[in-house]
Write a protein that holds these residues in place. Structure first.
Motif, PDB file in Angstrom:
ATOM      1  N   ALA A  60      39.273  42.428  35.350  1.00 52.40           N
ATOM      2  CA  ALA A  60      40.091  43.833  36.304  1.00 52.40           C
ATOM      3  C   ALA A  60      40.723  44.551  35.152  1.00 52.40           C
ATOM      4  O   ALA A  60      42.071  43.597  35.188  1.00 52.40           O
ATOM      5  N   GLY A  61      40.445  45.749  34.306  1.00 49.04           N
ATOM      6  CA  GLY A  61      41.005  46.306  33.244  1.00 49.04           C
ATOM      7  C   GLY A  61      41.420  45.025  31.539  1.00 49.04           C
ATOM      8  O   GLY A  61      42.610  45.493  31.047  1.00 49.04           O
ATOM      9  N   ALA A  62      40.732  44.226  31.622  1.00 49.35           N
ATOM     10  CA  ALA A  62      40.136  43.489  30.684  1.00 49.35           C
ATOM     11  C   ALA A  62      39.439  43.945  29.820  1.00 49.35           C
ATOM     12  O   ALA A  62      39.311  43.482  28.092  1.00 49.35           O
ATOM     13  N   GLU A  63      39.302  45.022  29.484  1.00 46.42           N
ATOM     14  CA  GLU A  63      38.032  45.784  28.650  1.00 46.42           C
ATOM     15  C   GLU A  63      36.921  44.874  28.260  1.00 46.42           C
ATOM     16  O   GLU A  63      36.567  45.399  26.856  1.00 46.42           O
ATOM     17  N   GLY A  64      36.844  44.310  28.956  1.00 45.55           N
ATOM     18  CA  GLY A  64      35.666  43.163  27.921  1.00 45.55           C
ATOM     19  C   GLY A  64      35.923  42.029  27.717  1.00 45.55           C
ATOM     20  O   GLY A  64      34.971  41.458  26.697  1.00 45.55           O
TER      21      GLY A  64
ATOM     22  N   LEU B  45      30.986  34.139  30.685  1.00 47.74           N
ATOM     23  CA  LEU B  45      32.268  34.077  30.011  1.00 47.74           C
ATOM     24  C   LEU B  45      31.861  33.673  28.368  1.00 47.74           C
ATOM     25  O   LEU B  45      30.975  33.747  28.386  1.00 47.74           O
ATOM     26  N   PRO B  46      32.905  33.813  27.569  1.00 43.38           N
ATOM     27  CA  PRO B  46      32.497  33.499  26.263  1.00 43.38           C
ATOM     28  C   PRO B  46      31.583  32.584  25.597  1.00 43.38           C
ATOM     29  O   PRO B  46      31.160  31.824  25.273  1.00 43.38           O
TER      30      PRO B  46
ATOM     31  N   LEU C 200      31.599  39.226  29.951  1.00 44.62           N
ATOM     32  CA  LEU C 200      30.491  40.296  30.758  1.00 44.62           C
ATOM     33  C   LEU C 200      30.963  40.523  31.595  1.00 44.62           C
ATOM     34  O   LEU C 200      30.366  39.852  32.454  1.00 44.62           O
ATOM     35  N   VAL C 201      31.161  41.516  32.530  1.00 48.03           N
ATOM     36  CA  VAL C 201      31.004  41.848  34.146  1.00 48.03           C
ATOM     37  C   VAL C 201      29.499  42.165  34.339  1.00 48.03           C
ATOM     38  O   VAL C 201      29.450  42.890  33.726  1.00 48.03           O
ATOM     39  N   THR C 202      28.401  41.171  35.429  1.00 49.91           N
ATOM     40  CA  THR C 202      27.226  41.521  35.466  1.00 49.91           C
ATOM     41  C   THR C 202      27.232  42.564  36.856  1.00 49.91           C
ATOM     42  O   THR C 202      26.862  42.864  37.153  1.00 49.91           O
TER      43      THR C 202
END
Length: 318
Positions: A49-53, A23-24, A57-59
């Motif tokens: 999903a679909g948030a384009e980062g 997360l941020p 960050l999906v790890t």
């Protein structure tokens, strides 16, 4: 986030069972559970999903898997887009959800590939305007082929298709798919193009194409089209093309884009089917989607990423 197998297996969103996300704030959300049933509040994986980062960050991800299957592949010649849609309904009626792929290909795209890529050929030469590349999948290869043959024979009797070739080997199937997969590359070699990734309801595809193409030609008489894609789920790669020696497309680029966007929305479609939003379509989508949806997305972005450090200026403005 889509592709040629969405018709049977769904988009990436449909294949997600869990995620791990940084997360941020620097915290890590461990949501890698492989549970298929878990109704305990918000479904966070679909938020990312679909948030384009833009939210994290999906790890890591836990994905649905499917049993290995045997496929039968066919290249079919079709006269009109109406026949393409009728053929899709026919094949799905006879083969059910074993229909894995159903790709619509215009004749001029096949010609482009053959001219551009050495060693490629039309699997079934024809003067007709359209081709369909389709696959059905079964655990048994013979059953897959028999199902496809039966469906195509019935389609021929109905007048939906003019001819068909079923791949006799994996090499033949790959050669058919080579033509389809090479279209984007060969199209670039043609000259000027305006490319859009759009979707409309499957039943409305012929009417949409007729309407949108007509409006484009009214604005730019020298325009031609390469329209292909995953017609089984309504996803079209819609390209307006023009010979390289012409300048009309460049001069009218914004106006032609406006025509496409407005016509897509008129036909209850989406201007971003599988390629995402990024920066190019961010503000356009803010104008097209309901204000409540944009406000909700902005609130989520602000809550999770108050400093705006995650892939800034994409998807939604804050």
């Amino acid at each position: 986030a889509g592709g040629v197998n969405v018709l049977r297996y769904g988009m990436m969103r449909d294949l997600l069972l869990g995620m791990e996300v940084v997360l941020p704030s620097g915290e890590i959300w461990d949501g890698l559970s492989g549970l298929r049933k878990n109704n305990t509040g918000y479904d966070l994986k679909h938020l990312f999903a679909g948030a384009e980062g833009t939210l994290g960050l999906v790890t890591a991800a836990t994905l649905k898997l499917f049993p290995k299957v045997q496929r039968a592949t066919a290249w079919v010649t079709v006269e009109t887009t109406q026949d393409v849609i009728a053929l899709l309904a026919h094949v799905r009626e006879m083969a059910g959800d074993t229909v894995t792929s159903f790709e619509m290909i215009p004749a001029n795209a096949v010609e482009m590939v053959i001219a551009d890529i050495e060693g490629t050929r039309d699997p079934l030469p024809s003067n007709l305007g359209w081709r369909v590349l389709m696959e059905v999948s079964f655990s048994d290869e013979a059953m897959a082929r028999k199902t496809l043959e039966t469906a195509l024979e019935a389609a021929f009797e109905k007048g939906l298709i003019q001819d068909a070739a079923i791949a006799e080997s994996l090499a033949q199937a790959k050669a058919m798919w080579m033509v389809r997969e090479t279209i984007p590359l060969s199209k670039r070699a043609y000259g000027n193009s305006l490319n859009q990734d759009i979707s409309v309801p499957v039943s409305k595809i012929p009417a949409f194409m007729e309407t949108c193409n007509g409006r484009i030609v009214d604005k730019l008489p020298t325009a031609d089209f390469v329209i292909f894609g995953h017609v089984g789920d309504g996803n079209l790669h819609y390209s307006v093309i023009e010979p390289p020696e012409k300048n009309g497309l460049r001069e009218n680029f914004d106006a032609l884009t406006r025509i496409i966007y407005d016509t897509v929305m008129e036909f209850d479609g989406s201007i971003s089917a599988e390629h995402g939003v990024g920066r190019l379509k961010r503000d356009e989508l803010a104008n097209l989607r309901p204000q409540a949806a944009t406000d909700t997305m902005r609130a989520i972005k602000t809550a999770l990423d108050p400093k705006g450090i995650m892939n800034p200026n994409r998807v939604v403005s804050v």
